[in-house]
Design a protein around this motif. Structure first.
Motif, PDB file in Angstrom:
ATOM      1  N   GLU A   1       0.833  -1.209   0.000  1.00 34.91           N
ATOM      2  CA  GLU A   1       0.000   0.000   0.000  1.00 34.91           C
ATOM      3  C   GLU A   1       0.864   1.254   0.000  1.00 34.91           C
ATOM      4  OE1 GLU A   1      -3.122   2.252   3.012  1.00 34.91           O
ATOM      5  OE2 GLU A   1      -3.056   0.058   2.996  1.00 34.91           O
ATOM      6  N   ARG A   2       1.950   1.250   0.778  1.00 41.21           N
ATOM      7  CA  ARG A   2       2.849   2.416   0.811  1.00 41.21           C
ATOM      8  C   ARG A   2       3.575   2.598  -0.522  1.00 41.21           C
ATOM      9  NH1 ARG A   2      -0.511   2.112   4.565  1.00 41.21           N
ATOM     10  NH2 ARG A   2      -0.363   3.901   5.969  1.00 41.21           N
ATOM     11  N   LEU A   3       3.893   1.501  -1.172  1.00 42.15           N
ATOM     12  CA  LEU A   3       4.494   1.599  -2.503  1.00 42.15           C
ATOM     13  C   LEU A   3       3.519   2.258  -3.481  1.00 42.15           C
ATOM     14  CD1 LEU A   3       6.231  -1.889  -2.690  1.00 42.15           C
ATOM     15  CD2 LEU A   3       7.395   0.320  -2.692  1.00 42.15           C
ATOM     16  N   ASP A   4       2.262   1.852  -3.427  1.00 38.68           N
ATOM     17  CA  ASP A   4       1.252   2.466  -4.295  1.00 38.68           C
ATOM     18  C   ASP A   4       1.113   3.959  -4.007  1.00 38.68           C
ATOM     19  OD1 ASP A   4       0.688   0.116  -5.594  1.00 38.68           O
ATOM     20  OD2 ASP A   4      -1.067  -0.366  -4.361  1.00 38.68           O
ATOM     21  N   LEU A   5       1.097   4.318  -2.727  1.00 37.97           N
ATOM     22  CA  LEU A   5       0.972   5.723  -2.354  1.00 37.97           C
ATOM     23  C   LEU A   5       2.189   6.528  -2.814  1.00 37.97           C
ATOM     24  CD1 LEU A   5      -0.505   5.277   1.237  1.00 37.97           C
ATOM     25  CD2 LEU A   5      -1.679   6.270  -0.743  1.00 37.97           C
ATOM     26  N   ALA A   6       3.368   5.923  -2.717  1.00 35.68           N
ATOM     27  CA  ALA A   6       4.576   6.607  -3.174  1.00 35.68           C
ATOM     28  C   ALA A   6       4.519   6.831  -4.685  1.00 35.68           C
ATOM     29  CB  ALA A   6       5.816   5.800  -2.804  1.00 35.68           C
ATOM     30  N   ARG A   7       4.051   5.840  -5.440  1.00 36.04           N
ATOM     31  CA  ARG A   7       3.917   6.008  -6.892  1.00 36.04           C
ATOM     32  C   ARG A   7       2.921   7.120  -7.213  1.00 36.04           C
ATOM     33  NH1 ARG A   7       3.466   0.284  -6.564  1.00 36.04           N
ATOM     34  NH2 ARG A   7       5.442  -0.742  -7.038  1.00 36.04           N
ATOM     35  N   GLN A   8       1.804   7.133  -6.490  1.00 34.64           N
ATOM     36  CA  GLN A   8       0.819   8.181  -6.711  1.00 34.64           C
ATOM     37  C   GLN A   8       1.406   9.559  -6.399  1.00 34.64           C
ATOM     38  OE1 GLN A   8      -2.710   7.197  -4.399  1.00 34.64           O
ATOM     39  NE2 GLN A   8      -2.654   5.081  -5.127  1.00 34.64           N
ATOM     40  N   GLY A   9       2.183   9.628  -5.322  1.00 37.15           N
ATOM     41  CA  GLY A   9       2.814  10.892  -4.980  1.00 37.15           C
ATOM     42  C   GLY A   9       3.767  11.367  -6.050  1.00 37.15           C
ATOM     43  N   LEU A  10       4.573  10.452  -6.579  1.00 33.92           N
ATOM     44  CA  LEU A  10       5.497  10.804  -7.647  1.00 33.92           C
ATOM     45  C   LEU A  10       4.751  11.268  -8.894  1.00 33.92           C
ATOM     46  CD1 LEU A  10       8.230   8.021  -7.444  1.00 33.92           C
ATOM     47  CD2 LEU A  10       8.579  10.477  -7.161  1.00 33.92           C
ATOM     48  N   ALA A  11       3.667  10.567  -9.241  1.00 36.41           N
ATOM     49  CA  ALA A  11       2.896  10.952 -10.424  1.00 36.41           C
ATOM     50  C   ALA A  11       2.327  12.357 -10.252  1.00 36.41           C
ATOM     51  CB  ALA A  11       1.772   9.943 -10.657  1.00 36.41           C
ATOM     52  N   THR A  12       1.850  12.667  -9.074  1.00 34.08           N
ATOM     53  CA  THR A  12       1.304  13.999  -8.816  1.00 34.08           C
ATOM     54  C   THR A  12       2.382  15.068  -8.929  1.00 34.08           C
ATOM     55  OG1 THR A  12      -0.381  13.081  -7.339  1.00 34.08           O
ATOM     56  CG2 THR A  12       0.105  15.422  -7.118  1.00 34.08           C
ATOM     57  N   LEU A  13       3.550  14.795  -8.376  1.00 30.21           N
ATOM     58  CA  LEU A  13       4.644  15.759  -8.434  1.00 30.21           C
ATOM     59  C   LEU A  13       5.115  15.974  -9.865  1.00 30.21           C
ATOM     60  CD1 LEU A  13       6.691  14.677  -5.296  1.00 30.21           C
ATOM     61  CD2 LEU A  13       5.386  16.787  -5.593  1.00 30.21           C
ATOM     62  N   ARG A  14       5.179  14.913 -10.655  1.00 32.66           N
ATOM     63  CA  ARG A  14       5.580  15.055 -12.057  1.00 32.66           C
ATOM     64  C   ARG A  14       4.566  15.894 -12.820  1.00 32.66           C
ATOM     65  NH1 ARG A  14       7.129   8.727 -12.032  1.00 32.66           N
ATOM     66  NH2 ARG A  14       9.323   8.934 -11.392  1.00 32.66           N
ATOM     67  N   GLY A  15       3.284  15.713 -12.474  1.00 28.90           N
ATOM     68  CA  GLY A  15       2.253  16.523 -13.101  1.00 28.90           C
ATOM     69  C   GLY A  15       2.411  17.991 -12.765  1.00 28.90           C
ATOM     70  N   LYS A  16       2.817  18.277 -11.527  1.00 30.35           N
ATOM     71  CA  LYS A  16       3.014  19.670 -11.135  1.00 30.35           C
ATOM     72  C   LYS A  16       4.174  20.309 -11.885  1.00 30.35           C
ATOM     73  CE  LYS A  16       1.330  19.154  -6.352  1.00 30.35           C
ATOM     74  NZ  LYS A  16       1.737  19.164  -4.923  1.00 30.35           N
ATOM     75  N   ARG A  17       5.174  19.508 -12.234  1.00 29.28           N
ATOM     76  CA  ARG A  17       6.371  20.035 -12.887  1.00 29.28           C
ATOM     77  C   ARG A  17       6.132  20.346 -14.362  1.00 29.28           C
ATOM     78  NH1 ARG A  17      11.256  16.137 -10.631  1.00 29.28           N
ATOM     79  NH2 ARG A  17      11.837  17.424  -8.812  1.00 29.28           N
ATOM     80  N   GLN A  18       5.119  19.698 -14.952  1.00 26.99           N
ATOM     81  CA  GLN A  18       4.871  19.876 -16.383  1.00 26.99           C
ATOM     82  C   GLN A  18       4.139  21.194 -16.677  1.00 26.99           C
ATOM     83  OE1 GLN A  18       2.762  16.335 -17.508  1.00 26.99           O
ATOM     84  NE2 GLN A  18       4.588  15.046 -17.464  1.00 26.99           N
TER      85      GLN A  18
END
Length: 239
Positions: free
Chosen positions: A222-239
């Motif tokens: 579950e924490r791995l999934d949350l970490a992936r979601q967090g990374l995806a959100t941060l990458r979206g913010k950078r674009q």
């Protein structure tokens, strides 16, 4: 009845309570735990007192699961208060977990300052202990404190608390400690993200993905999934 017979009878009631809890029969489990207290609550001796402490703690957990939050809070507080004058006991694992229960119930009922103070008190009392179970409980307390801070507008402080907790956890060599570490590392990234520290949050989330694998436990997954979601959100913010 001899002391040995008394202990066997109390142990039988306790074991029945555990089995009933595992089967979801909470009311019956509560009755079994209360039988333990009724049988040996006034006895001395480390083993008998330990059995009573465990039964009282489990009874408080059952009350919480039943939604009887006020009764659960009173049960946790009573257990902790009964050993308030002891600097160290053979039952500290249960007493520390009871403090976690108090803090969690305080937070759930909107008592923010009380929850924060209980977490701080737990860390002050057990933070320097080396036993694995207490190290994990302290990690949970610091994670709880970080949640209190983060959700009340202090994300940067919450991230600092998580970093401190990661350092305190020490040797991570079994499932329990690895579950605790995965949660702390993800929480660290979460609060760094909330504090606007994007690069640091990316590093923290990436660290979770590099340190753990899917097959370790459901909690880690579950924490791995949350970490992936967090990374995806941060990458979206950078674009």
């Amino acid at each position: 009845m001899s002391d040995e017979q008394t202990l066997r009878a109390a142990r039988s009631s306790y074991d029945r309570g555990v089995a009933l809890m595992e089967r979801g029969r909470r009311e019956a489990a509560l009755t079994a735990y209360r039988e333990v207290v009724d049988r040996v609550g006034g006895h001395d001796g480390t083993e008998l007192v330990g059995l009573v402490v465990a039964a009282r703690y489990n009874a408080a957990v059952v009350l919480r699961e039943l939604g009887r939050t006020e009764d659960a809070m009173m049960a946790f507080i009573s257990l902790v208060n009964d050993f308030a004058d002891a600097s160290s006991t053979p039952y500290d694992e249960f007493l520390a977990d009871a403090r976690l229960g108090i803090a969690a119930l305080a937070w759930e009922s909107g008592q923010v300052t009380a929850a924060h103070d209980v977490y701080d008190g737990l860390v002050a009392t057990y933070g320097d202990r080396g036993e694995r179970s207490l190290r994990v409980t302290v990690a949970h307390a610091l994670s709880g404190k970080a949640t209190v801070l983060g959700r009340t507008g202090h994300a940067a402080l919450a991230a600092e608390v998580c970093a401190d907790a990661i350092g305190r956890l020490g040797a991570v060599d079994d499932r329990t400690t690895r579950d605790a570490l995965a949660n702390l590392m993800w929480s660290h990234g979460r609060w760094l993200d909330a504090a606007g520290q994007v690069d640091e949050a990316v590093e923290a989330y990436t660290g979770v993905l590099e340190a753990f694998s899917e097959d370790e436990s459901a909690w880690v997954s579950e924490r791995l999934d949350l970490a992936r979601q967090g990374l995806a959100t941060l990458r979206g913010k950078r674009q």
